[in-house]
Structures are given as structure tokens and as C-alpha cells.
Design an enzyme around this catalytic site. Structure first.
Site, PDB file in Angstrom:
ATOM      1  N   SER A   1      -0.669  -2.184  -4.252  1.00  0.00           N
ATOM      2  CA  SER A   1      -2.138  -2.301  -4.289  1.00  0.00           C
ATOM      3  C   SER A   1      -2.559  -3.629  -4.905  1.00  0.00           C
ATOM      4  O   SER A   1      -3.469  -4.301  -4.410  1.00  0.00           O
ATOM      5  CB  SER A   1      -2.723  -1.173  -5.135  1.00  0.00           C
TER       6      SER A   1
ATOM      7  N   LYS B   1      -2.478  10.154   5.577  1.00  0.00           N
ATOM      8  CA  LYS B   1      -1.721   9.017   5.044  1.00  0.00           C
ATOM      9  C   LYS B   1      -0.802   8.487   6.159  1.00  0.00           C
ATOM     10  O   LYS B   1      -1.042   8.731   7.328  1.00  0.00           O
ATOM     11  CB  LYS B   1      -0.962   9.434   3.780  1.00  0.00           C
TER      12      LYS B   1
ATOM     13  N   ASP C   1      -0.342   9.035  -4.089  1.00  0.00           N
ATOM     14  CA  ASP C   1       0.839   8.568  -3.357  1.00  0.00           C
ATOM     15  C   ASP C   1       2.130   9.249  -3.811  1.00  0.00           C
ATOM     16  O   ASP C   1       3.194   9.007  -3.230  1.00  0.00           O
ATOM     17  CB  ASP C   1       0.989   7.050  -3.499  1.00  0.00           C
TER      18      ASP C   1
ATOM     19  N   ARG D   1      -4.482  -7.120  -3.159  1.00  0.00           N
ATOM     20  CA  ARG D   1      -5.740  -7.652  -3.698  1.00  0.00           C
ATOM     21  C   ARG D   1      -5.569  -9.068  -4.213  1.00  0.00           C
ATOM     22  O   ARG D   1      -6.490  -9.888  -4.137  1.00  0.00           O
ATOM     23  CB  ARG D   1      -6.242  -6.725  -4.815  1.00  0.00           C
TER      24      ARG D   1
ATOM     25  N   GLY E   1      -2.935   0.863   5.629  1.00  0.00           N
ATOM     26  CA  GLY E   1      -4.327   1.296   5.538  1.00  0.00           C
ATOM     27  C   GLY E   1      -5.093   0.466   4.516  1.00  0.00           C
ATOM     28  O   GLY E   1      -6.254   0.105   4.732  1.00  0.00           O
TER      29      GLY E   1
HETATM   30  C1  S3P Z   1      -4.648   2.377  -2.219  1.00  0.00           C
HETATM   31  C2  S3P Z   1      -5.386   3.504  -2.329  1.00  0.00           C
HETATM   32  C3  S3P Z   1      -4.904   4.852  -1.945  1.00  0.00           C
HETATM   33  C4  S3P Z   1      -3.397   4.891  -1.760  1.00  0.00           C
HETATM   34  C5  S3P Z   1      -2.862   3.690  -1.037  1.00  0.00           C
HETATM   35  C6  S3P Z   1      -3.244   2.401  -1.746  1.00  0.00           C
HETATM   36  C7  S3P Z   1      -5.251   1.090  -2.608  1.00  0.00           C
HETATM   37  O1  S3P Z   1      -5.552   5.219  -0.741  1.00  0.00           O
HETATM   38  O2  S3P Z   1      -3.008   6.056  -1.067  1.00  0.00           O
HETATM   39  O3  S3P Z   1      -1.446   3.749  -0.947  1.00  0.00           O
HETATM   40  O4  S3P Z   1      -4.500   0.106  -2.784  1.00  0.00           O
HETATM   41  O5  S3P Z   1      -6.470   1.044  -2.764  1.00  0.00           O
HETATM   42  P1  S3P Z   1      -7.008   5.910  -0.790  1.00  0.00           P
HETATM   43  O6  S3P Z   1      -7.779   5.155  -1.772  1.00  0.00           O
HETATM   44  O7  S3P Z   1      -7.602   5.827   0.568  1.00  0.00           O
HETATM   45  O8  S3P Z   1      -6.716   7.327  -1.209  1.00  0.00           O
END
Ligand code: S3P
Length: 436
Positions: A26, A345, A318, A30, A98
């Protein structure tokens, strides 16, 4: 994506040693995004060399951002400023990610050019309406057939701030709205019932953008600038989680995992495992680049089933695949509720985990938003990871405590988040290998 790969994981001796897992996924996404639209040069260390985060870096490279990789896990990003991105010549490919696609959609909604976002087969089935709706209400124009990728994000729109309460707990939705908010007139506010990971908020502050945030609330105004900064990415708690459960389940184990990010919005699994009886100590808690990191010391302990408290669900979203395995290896029943998000997911994680556990002889009942797992003994067998990295790594852990070999199909996607998983696992005592 890479070619199809299957694994076998066998009953092993104790899990022992010291390990460092790769950088947080994550935070790595970013860091690239904000460094790209900042003014000046940012250095990122501890960057996750995974397919997901590399896809994000490639998307910004395609939009004219120079990104050097002087050494593995390091990136030097020459930011082009808030309005300096150029249209890519081709569609931007988010791969399996995603996070990459949803955050990019927010950021691209504020550009002066149109963009197309595509992804692999799994990502092409994942819901995007959840970001399209709030972004549209900010003035964005985004086309997507049935709310699914590919997405066409139109540029040259004037965006305005909104107050938004996402209907599902999702840091990705929050972040998409906040990133569009950088380009919007007026104030953008996101309020959450269940607070989600706050990396976008923290990193915007680190890049000098005025932002107010507290658990469940984030508020910023448009019209400022991001100033380059250096980011030191902590090790990913979600990658550490497989080893935490492995060392807990295998008798005689004692494992140290170093420098793990311990942001409370990520570590719900620790609370749940401790309630199940796990022996997990945190040592040398320290600050690293604005995040709390620490070393985890995990010793084997017998587990008992629990009801997973609803308030922990977003903080361990996760970690459910590996929790399914911990629950299957515990005495008694574990009940998971309020986790319907798992169905959208990288795979339908309730269905893939339930099918895999059943194939290994564990009694498990799926519900709409969770599962009821009766702890028992794993026999050997074959399971399908459905191309989901976290499912594959979770069943690798199940193999350690099974009566016989566990074959795991379709594991190539582990490269999205943890390319060196096999080597790390072998180094601490997993009996694991590739079969194809
Ligand atoms: C993430 C948020 C989560 C997580 C994903 C990474 C992120 O998804 O499952 O692996 O980096 O913001 P959601 O916020 O849609 O639940």
C-alpha cells in the site's frame, strides 16, 4: 502475468530463524503516485519489487515521469508537479492491482487529458462503481461498462470537493476521493464508520499538503502543492502474517520478523491471534518515516477458536486467508462475520479458502459475509489458489502442519506482492517447492 506455477508444501520441522519481508504494498503504491506529482526529486527505499507496484511505477513512467531504479527496492522519482503529467500513448495497465487502479482513477480524474485503465482477468472482474460514483459527484467523467474495467477517465473536467461517507469500509475508495480532491475546488471530506488504513493521509502530510485526519475522518482542500520528500517503506505486515501463523502452528518454532509496519489499521490479525492463544511479542518498536515499525517474535502456541470481533475486520482485511488456516489449525470453532468484501478481492476469498480447506479435510461452512470453521487436522490434498497470491501463500502454511503433501495450483500471482516468498519460506524451514 507470468506463466502458471504450482507448488507443493510438505509437513515440516520447526520454523526458526530471522526474516525480513519485502516493503509494504500500500505504501509503495502511494509513494510512487505522490512522488510523481510532487515538485522535485523523491527517493523511495524499501520499495516493494512486486508486479502490482511495478505496474503503478510503469503507469507514471508512461505519463512522462522519470523514475530511476539505482538498486533493488530503491526508486528515485523526478516529480513533475501536480499538473505536469502527460497523456500515456497506450492504455495504462494496472495488472492485478485494485489499489493501483482505484487510486489512479481518482488522480487521473483531475488531469487535463483522457486516460484508459486496464487490468488482468481478475482485476477486470472487480467492482469500480465504488470509486466512479463519488468521483462523478465531484464532477469527474468516467466510462465503464457495467462498472467494470477497462475504465475511460476523461480529463479537462473541473472538479469540486464533496463530503463523502463510503458505503463500504475501503481505504481505496477514501484514497481515490482524496486524490481527486487535490485537483478540486473547495474542501473534500471523507467520513468512515469503520476507519481504514490512513497511508494516503499520512503521506500527503509528509509531502507538505495541508490535511486534517483522525481515525474515520480525512479532510483536505484543493490548490496546494506537493513537495518532494524521501520515503522509507516499512516491511509489509500482510506478508509477515503468513510467517506469524506458520511459526504459531508448527511445534518448536521460534521466529523473528524484522522491521514490520505496525500501523494499527493493519494489525487486527495480531489481536485476533492473541485472543486465540498465540505467543507474539513486539520488540524494538520505533518510528520509521512516520510509521511505527517493530520486530515480531513468534513462538509456537496452541490456538483455540474465536468469534472474530466485527471492529477488527477492516484492520485485517487482507489477512483473512491466513486466518482461515489458523482457525482450521485451532481447537474449536472460529466464526467470521461482516467480511463480505472478501468476495471481491483478487478472488472470492471466502469461496476459494472454504473450497481449499474442505479439500484438506476441514469442516467449513461459507456464509454470505464470512465462514464458520471447525478446527481439525489437515490431511494432504490438492487445492486451487484461483490465481490469488494470498490464498497460495496461506495454503503453503497449511502444508506445514498437514498429514501429507499439499499441492497448490496457480501460484504465479505471488509475484504481485511477495516475489521472494519461496526463498524466504525455505530459509526458515518450510518444506516447499515448485512442481511446474
Ligand atoms: C488497500 C486497501 C484494501 C486492501 C488492499 C490494499 C490500499 O482494500 O485490501 O490490499 O492500499 O488502500 P480496500 O480498501 O478496498 O478494502
Amino acid at each position: 502475468m507470468s506463466e502458471r506455477v504450482d507448488w507443493t508444501s510438505r509437513p515440516s520441522g520447526p520454523i526458526r530463524g530471522t526474516l525480513t519481508v519485502p516493503g509494504d504494498k500500500s505504501i509503495s503504491h502511494r509513494a510512487i503516485m505522490l512522488a510523481a506529482i510532487a515538485e522535485g526529486t523523491s527517493r523511495i527505499s524499501g520499495f516493494l519489487e512486486g508486479e502490482d507496484t511495478r505496474a503503478t511505477a510503469a503507469a507514471f513512467h508512461a505519463m512522462g515521469v522519470a523514475i530511476d531504479a539505482p538498486a533493488p527496492s530503491q526508486r528515485v522519482v523526478h516529480g513533475v508537479g501536480l499538473h505536469g503529467l502527460e497523456p500515456g500513448k497506450h492504455a495504462l495497465d494496472c495488472g492485478n492491482s485494485g489499489t493501483g487502479m482505484r487510486l489512479l482513477t481518482g488522480l487521473l480524474a483531475g488531469q487535463h487529458f483522457d486516460s484508459t485503465l486496464i487490468g488482468d482477468a481478475s482485476l477486470s472482474r472487480r467492482p469500480m462503481r465504488r470509486v466512479i460514483e463519488p468521483l462523478t459527484s465531484m464532477g469527474a467523467a468516467i466510462d465503464a461498462e457495467s462498472g467494470l474495467p477497462p475504465l475511460r477517465v476523461h480529463g479537462n473536467r473541473s472538479l469540486h470537493g464533496i463530503r463523502y461517507a463510503p458505503p463500504v469500509a475501503s481505504a481505496q475508495i477514501k484514497s481515490a476521493v482524496l486524490l481527486a480532491g487535490l485537483y478540486a475546488e473547495g474542501e473534500t471530506e471523507v467520513r468512515e464508520v469503520h476507519p481504514t488504513r490512513d497511508y494516503t493521509e499520512r503521506m500527503l502530510a509528509a509531502f507538505g499538503w495541508p490535511i486534517a485526519f483522525s481515525p474515520g475522518l480525512a479532510r483536505l482542500g484543493g490548490g496546494h502543492r506537493l513537495r518532494a520528500t524521501d520515503i522509507d517503506v516499512p516491511a509489509d505486515f500482510s506478508s509477515a502474517a503468513f510467517f506469524v501463523v506458520a511459526a504459531t502452528l508448527v511445534p518448536g518454532s521460534e521466529l523473528v520478523i524484522r522491521g514490520v509496519g505496525l500501523n494499527p489499521r493493519r494489525t487486527g490479525l495480531l489481536a485476533v491471534l492473541r485472543a486465540m492463544g498465540a505467543d507474539i511479542a513486539e520488540q524494538d518498536r520505533r518510528e520509521q518515516g512516520g510509521e511505527i515499525v517493530g520486530d515480531l517474535v513468534v513462538r509456537h502456541a496452541p490456538l483455540r477458536g474465536v468469534e472474530v470481533p466485527l471492529e477488527h475486520v477492516p484492520d485485517m482485511i487482507d489477512e483473512f486467508p491466513i486466518l482461515f488456516v489458523a482457525a482450521a489449525g485451532a481447537r474449536g470453532i472460529t466464526t467470521i462475520r461482516g467480511a463480505a468484501e472478501l468476495r471481491v478481492k483478487e478472488s472470492d476469498r471466502i469461496a476459494t479458502m472454504a473450497a481449499g480447506l474442505a479439500a484438506l479435510g476441514i469442516a467449513v461452512r461459507e456464509t454470505d459475509d464470512g465462514a464458520v470453521i471447525q478446527g481439525g487436522a489437515f490431511r494432504g490434498g490438492r487445492v486451487d489458489s484461483a490465481g490469488d497470491h494470498r490464498v497460495a501463500m496461506s495454503f503453503a502454511v497449511a502444508g506445514l502442519v498437514a498429514r501429507d503433501v499439499v499441492g497448490i495450483a496457480d501460484c504465479a500471482n505471488v509475484a504481485t506482492s511477495f516475489p521472494e516468498f519461496l526463498a524466504s519460506a525455505k530459509s526458515v524451514g518450510f518444506a516447499i517447492g515448485i512442481t511446474s
